[in-house]
Write a protein that holds these residues in place. Structure first.
Motif, mmCIF file in Angstrom:
data_model
loop_
_atom_site.group_PDB
_atom_site.id
_atom_site.type_symbol
_atom_site.label_atom_id
_atom_site.label_comp_id
_atom_site.label_asym_id
_atom_site.label_seq_id
_atom_site.Cartn_x
_atom_site.Cartn_y
_atom_site.Cartn_z
ATOM 1 N N ARG A 1 0.859 -1.194 0.000
ATOM 2 C CA ARG A 1 0.000 0.000 0.000
ATOM 3 C C ARG A 1 0.890 1.236 0.000
ATOM 4 O O ARG A 1 1.830 1.347 0.806
ATOM 5 N N TYR B 1 1.076 5.311 0.404
ATOM 6 C CA TYR B 1 0.482 6.566 0.863
ATOM 7 C C TYR B 1 1.271 7.698 0.193
ATOM 8 O O TYR B 1 2.508 7.737 0.280
ATOM 9 N N ILE C 1 -4.264 6.966 -1.103
ATOM 10 C CA ILE C 1 -3.811 5.596 -0.845
ATOM 11 C C ILE C 1 -4.060 4.744 -2.088
ATOM 12 O O ILE C 1 -5.144 4.777 -2.668
ATOM 13 N N THR D 1 -3.421 0.590 -3.286
ATOM 14 C CA THR D 1 -3.019 -0.751 -2.854
ATOM 15 C C THR D 1 -2.761 -1.610 -4.082
ATOM 16 O O THR D 1 -3.574 -1.650 -5.009
ATOM 17 N N VAL E 1 1.031 -5.182 3.452
ATOM 18 C CA VAL E 1 -0.294 -5.428 4.008
ATOM 19 C C VAL E 1 -0.519 -6.938 4.070
ATOM 20 O O VAL E 1 -0.249 -7.663 3.095
ATOM 21 N N GLU F 1 -1.629 -3.305 8.250
ATOM 22 C CA GLU F 1 -0.441 -2.768 7.602
ATOM 23 C C GLU F 1 0.767 -2.893 8.519
ATOM 24 O O GLU F 1 0.667 -2.821 9.748
#
Length: 1183
Positions: A863, A865, A884, A886, A912, A917
């Motif tokens: 993931r 950010y 975000i 994934t 993840v 996470e």
């Protein structure tokens, strides 16, 4: 174990024995079975297995292949003789021998001639035990010679005369096949009058005019070379006669009253008589002092040829042919003698003897004349062969006594007479071998009770072993008072009973050892009828049903076959067959006959028949159709632990045949009052065998269904409680998933009460680590669907089993499924995070995967950010919330779309799993490059005046870089919504307000406005506005008064009036002289295009019209050269941003020119012409 079944009804015969067994051929002699495993171990003299025919005719166009194949142990070597002398194939480069074979290949395709290799060939196959020889193979090339050239004169005959057209084909090898055709390759028609003889000639008993033709052609076909030779055509002309004189028959062939014919035994005897006469004679055949053989006699060629196949010495005698017509008859006698080439009475057979034994070779042949018998040993006449003290020859017999291994040899027996010879090889092989049993071990034989059982024991040994049979492990030898012991080792039980079932042991013994083998015998119940078809009389159009039920051994599967009149059932959908019934719907007259039910298993078969008679229908009242009445009299029989037979009596079908019965059950113990579907059967059945589950209190009911609908249920049957049993299935949907890092939650779908099979349903839950050596840990739990194992390590694979059990026992061992203990958050952040900027709105992130053990759970992905930290432009520094993305699975890169250009972004990456996470990686920043800006946030037109408009705007909300300038484009719009010329204007990037001056009053303008960065132009924003009109009229009126009082204006007008006066005078003078003054051309050349003539009636300005008055003016054509505005004379701010811009003004000072930031022409949306001045402008400028 090998399975063998006994034939349905077939006693042991000699024809079966060679498949598995061997037989004793002579006293104390053995035959070697054709068992490959046995042959691999035994030394054996050569045996010729394949050779070319004695009379071998070859095709001279192909290579010559002379076959000679032999077997033996060790493998034999080969040699050849040609014409009685050794044939050295190494000296002839065209001759080769196939590897591992004696077959010769003579390559005449490349060079050489077939005639060179004509001769008599013989092959010898030799090994250490002896030598076998082939027949004498006479090799001759086929020949298909041409007809000799001859001159054939036309034949002219009168109608009714006889005729023979000779063929006389050339002599070929093999002889040619003769037939007559015409030029069109059509066979000539033949009849009793016209036919072809055995010698190929064409015989006419009498000719007719229709026989006239010029193309009687005889063809000879040589099949071996596939060639056809043609004789010269024969011309025949038949002259019609008014009346042909009739005559009695005479023979055209054979000649005279008697002839002789000799034929060899086994061939086809062909006798021929062809007669002429008018009318055409008919031929008859008789045998003097005998009758013609019924099944071997055939007539050919319109009875002119008599053929007897497989002729023998008994067919010798006198045969008489008789030709007869209305005027008489003629006879011919053929004396037939049947001779015979040698043929076998007793051919010699191979002998396998053990040392010290005796044996005999017999070679008996017959023939006519009697053949001479001669013996050879290893291809050498016995008279000159090495002497063998164990051998004694007596005519056609060789007797061996006290043989030793040196007595092994191959003997040849030659039987010959004048018509041919026979040559047979038979070896004597002296072996010392302990017994061997060749029948497969543990063979299973299945036999129907009261039938014979045959148990094989194929054996070999030298000396000949003795065979004994035993039943069971401690039984005594079986004797022939009950059993039959065959010489080939087979044990026969004449009438097998149930107590015959068991294991039988065959023991073979000789002085060198012993061998034994076990076979197994099963006795099956015979198939028999319980219910068989019965005689039936039915009306036409109705339905009939034949029932056929059989009882059979439960281990056999029967097949039921229905026949009609011993043939297949008609292919008609009216005939339907189910398990026990044949149903014929809508019966017709042709359906009458005998119907047979045949039941077959792999071991036996039975059949039964019944007759169906169809009669005319009787009148019946109109039927009333309804659903069937419910069945009744439900009865349970054959009650077993897991099955029961339900029987019922159908209710009335109410004139609509019952198509099926539906059976339902109630479980009073587990689901009282709930009826569930059990089975469906055909509407012709009244019984059903129902499968049951253990520990269920069953009740049954039956419903009938027809085309109208379904009946109400029957009364329930009596209850039947099945015995409890261990569960026969285990829970499904077994899973193992941890909910905490230190547990394993095992879940499953429990069995229902019906599936429990007994009281006390529980589950045995077992688990162990998959990759460890631990034993299974088990716990028995109540009838639940979950069990939690605590204290497990984090995310470890486990093998899990859930087994059902009850008070009776356990279900079958379940298969293990894999699960995992609980997950925990990942421990490690991805490393080596790096970013590649693709363009101003897209970037790609890369990272290294984390170690698998650090994931501590199922890896679901990574993931990212990312967020915009600040804009590179100082105008926008606000913080944007984090986004975000994934990426599933083990991907180690991903694209970041939708980025804002010219911005600074920060991102981090986390792994993840199912728990959540892991820690974030170190923040990694990156910049996006400049892009094109968005459209300005707003555009307003303020303070409109007579000749100016002020624009105000807000910068783009997303500049996406450093703004370099604004671009303004505008153009006027007339009353018909046509667009005028487009004006470009560049405005500094720091401006948010701009005033346009010198615009036309009361004119609508359209504006296009956008911003630019170094990358390019952004999206544009458009707006429209109109200059004011009311105040402008007052200003124009005062301006007109002022101009009219000016001296320069008065002088200008006087000059114009004087010029016009001069032009009129010149025009008048020229007119008086008769010339023509081109007014229009002068006006086009000198007139001001902005000044137009006035109409006479109202003093207003009218339009000047000619043929081109609607053509658009050229750009700038309305701008006088003396009114060009210089750049330095203009005080308007627009001139400051022009590049060599030419402006135009009306007399009132209003600006009507166009500005251009570049020298290239800018499109004005399809309208490049300048707008013509309005009448108001023209009036103001003229006053």
């Amino acid at each position: 174990m090998q399975l063998k079944t006994m034939p349905k009804k077939k006693p042991l015969s000699a024809g079966r024995a060679p498949l598995f067994l061997f037989l004793c051929q002579m006293i104390s002699a053995l035959d070697v079975p054709l068992d490959p495993k046995l042959l691999d171990d035994l030394v054996q003299p050569p045996t010729i297995t394949q050779q070319s025919p004695k009379d071998y005719i070859i095709d001279p166009r192909e290579n010559i292949v002379i076959q000679c194949e032999a077997k033996g142990k060790p493998p034999p070597s080969f040699s050849w003789t040609r014409n009685g002398t050794h044939f050295d194939i190494d000296k002839d480069p065209l001759v080769t021998m196939k590897p591992g074979s004696g077959t010769l290949v003579i390559n005449i395709m490349s060079e050489g001639k077939a005639e060179t290799y004509e001769g008599v060939y013989q092959c010898t196959a030799r090994n250490e035990r002896g030598a076998a020889v082939s027949n004498n193979i006479v090799v001759r090339p086929s020949r298909s010679p041409l007809w000799t050239k001859e001159r054939l004169e036309p034949i002219i005959l009168r109608s009714g005369q006889s005729l023979v057209l000779p063929c006389r084909p050339p002599i070929g090898l093999p002889p040619a096949i003769i037939f007559w055709m015409d030029n069109s390759f059509q066979r000539l028609p033949q009849s009793e009058r016209v036919s072809q003889g055995l010698n190929g000639d064409l015989y006419f008993s009498n000719v007719l005019p229709e026989d006239t033709r010029e193309d009687y052609i005889c063809y000879a076909r040589f099949n071996h070379t596939q060639t056809i030779q043609q004789k010269q055509p024969i011309s025949l002309k038949v002259i019609s006669a008014k009346s042909s004189k009739e005559r009695p028959p005479t023979f055209l062939t054979p000649e005279g009253n008697e002839s002789h014919k000799e034929e060899l035994r086994g061939n086809v005897l062909s006798l021929e008589c062809i007669a002429e006469g008018l009318p055409t004679p008919v031929i008859y055949w008789i045998k003097e002092d005998g009758t013609l053989p019924v099944n071997r006699t055939f007539y050919r060629n319109f009875k002119k040829t008599l053929q007897i196949i497989h002729v023998s010495e008994a067919d010798s005698g006198n045969y008489q042919c008789i030709a007869k017509n209305a005027l008489g008859a003629v006879h011919h006698t053929i004396s037939v003698t049947v001779k015979a080439a040698p043929y076998w009475i007793v051919a010699p057979h191979n002998l396998v003897l053990s040392p010290g034994e005796n044996g005999t070779l017999i070679c008996r042949a017959n023939g006519n004349p009697k053949p001479r018998i001669s013996w050879l040993t290893n291809g050498v006449p016995v008279e000159i062969a090495l002497d063998d003290p164990s051998r004694k020859i007596d005519g056609d017999t060789i007797m061996f006594s006290n043989v030793q291994e040196s007595s092994s040899a191959v003997y040849q027996c030659n039987a010959s007479n004048k018509y041919g010879y026979l040559l047979a090889n038979a070896f004597v092989n002296v072996l010392a071998e302990p017994p061997r049993i060749l029948t497969s071990a543990n063979t299973l034989y299945q036999v129907i009770a009261n039938r014979p059982a045959l148990l094989d024991c194929a054996f070999f040994g030298s000396p000949m072993p003795t065979i004994e049979w035993f039943k069971g492990t401690k039984g005594s030898a079986l004797h022939e008072d009950i059993y039959v012991l065959h010489d080939n080792g087979t044990l026969e039980i004449p009438v097998a009973q149930k107590d015959s079932t068991g294991t039988y042991t065959c023991v073979a013994r000789n002085k060198l050892g012993m061998a034994k083998n076990e076979v197994h015998l099963e006795i099956k119940d015979p198939t028999r009828f319980i219910k068989q078809p019965e005689y039936a009389v039915v009306q036409r159009g109705s339905k009939v049903s034949f029932e056929c039920k059989v009882k059979h051994d439960h281990t056999l599967i029967p097949t039921i076959l229905w026949l009609k009149d011993n043939g297949e059932l008609p292919n008609d959908e009216r005939f339907s067959v189910d398990k026990d019934h044949l149903v014929v719907s809508d019966v017709k007259d042709e359906d009458g006959g005998t119907y047979t039910c045949a039941a077959n298993t792999t071991l036996d078969s039975v059949s039964a028949s019944a007759v169906l008679r169809v009669v005319a229908p009787t009148p019946t009242p109109a039927p009333i159709y309804d659903v069937p009445n419910p069945p009744f009299d439900l009865e349970l029989t054959n009650q077993l632990d897991k099955s029961v037979q339900l029987t019922w009596t159908p209710g009335d079908d109410n004139n609509s045949p019952i198509t099926k019965f539906i059976i339902e059950y109630e479980d009073a113990m587990h689901e009282a009052g709930l009826w569930r579907h059990q089975a469906e059967v055909s509407g012709t059945q009244t019984t059903a065998q129902l499968k049951l589950s253990p520990y269920v209190n069953y009740s049954f009911r039956v419903m009938a269904e027809n085309s109208i609908g379904r009946s109400v249920p029957s009364e329930a049957s009596e209850q039947y409680l099945t015995k409890a049993a261990e569960p026969d299935q285990n829970p499904t949907a077994v899973e193992g998933l941890g909910t905490e890092p230190d547990n394993l939650v095992i879940t499953w779908k429990p069995l229902n009460g019906f599936q429990s099979n007994g009281p006390g349903l529980q589950y045995k839950v077992s688990w162990r680590q998959k990759d460890g050596d631990d034993e299974w840990t088990s716990v028995v739990v109540a009838n639940v669907s979950k069990y939690i194992v605590s204290g497990t390590p984090t995310f470890v694979p486990y093998l899990i089993k859930v087994q059902a059990l009850n008070d009776v026992g356990f279900a079958p061992e379940p298969a293990a499924v894999m699960g995992h203990s609980g997950e925990d958050l990942p421990m490690v952040a991805p490393g080596n995070v790096r970013v590649s900027v693709v363009n101003s709105t897209l970037a790609e992130a890369h990272w290294d995967p984390v170690p698998p053990k650090s994931v501590r759970g199922h890896l679901q992905g990574y993931r990212i950010y990312y967020w915009k930290a600040q804009s590179s432009s100082k105008r926008n520094r606000r913080h944007i919330e984090k986004k975000i993305l994934t990426f599933q699975g083990s991907k180690t890169h991903g694209m970041l779309p939708g980025l804002q250009p010219y911005s600074h972004y920060v991102l981090n990456v986390r792994v993840v799993n199912g728990k959540g996470e892991g820690p974030a990686s170190a923040d990694r920043g990156f910049h996006t490059p400049e892009g094109v800006p968005s459209a300005p946030s707003s555009l307003k037109i303020v303070n409109p005046t007579l000749d100016s408009l002020t624009l105000e705007w807000d910068p783009p909300s997303h500049p996406n870089g450093i703004l370099t300038e604004y671009i303004l484009k505008y153009q006027p719009i007339n009353s018909t919504h046509e667009l005028g010329p487009l004006v470009d204007l560049k405005i500094p990037a720091n401006k948010t307000r701009w005033t346009l001056k010198n615009l036309n009053f009361s004119t609508r303008y359209k504006f296009y406005f956008y911003a630019q960065t170094s990358v390019g132009s952004g999206s544009q924003i458009t707006e429209e506005a109109i200059t004011t009109v009311d105040e402008g009229k007052k200003a124009m009126a005062s301006r007109q008064v002022d101009i009219a009082t000016q001296g320069w204006f008065i002088g200008l007008m006087c000059a114009v009036a004087l010029l016009i006066l001069i032009l009129l005078i010149v025009c008048f003078i020229r007119r008086n002289k008769g010339g023509k003054y081109p007014v229009k051309e002068k006006e086009d050349a000198h007139a001001d295009p902005e000044i137009q003539p006035m109409k006479e009636d109202d003093g207003t300005f009218g339009e000047y019209s000619d043929a081109e008055d609607h053509k658009p003016l050229k750009k700038g054509s309305r701008t006088p050269s003396d009114r060009t505005v210089k750049k330095e004379d203009s005080d308007d701010s627009l001139v400051d941003y022009g590049e060599g811009v030419n402006g135009q003004f009306n007399e009132d000072g209003s600006f009507i020119g166009q500005y251009s930031g570049k020298k290239e022409k800018e499109p004005a949306e399809g309208n490049e012409s300048s707008e013509a001045p309005s009448p108001v402008n023209a009036m103001n400028s003229f006053v």
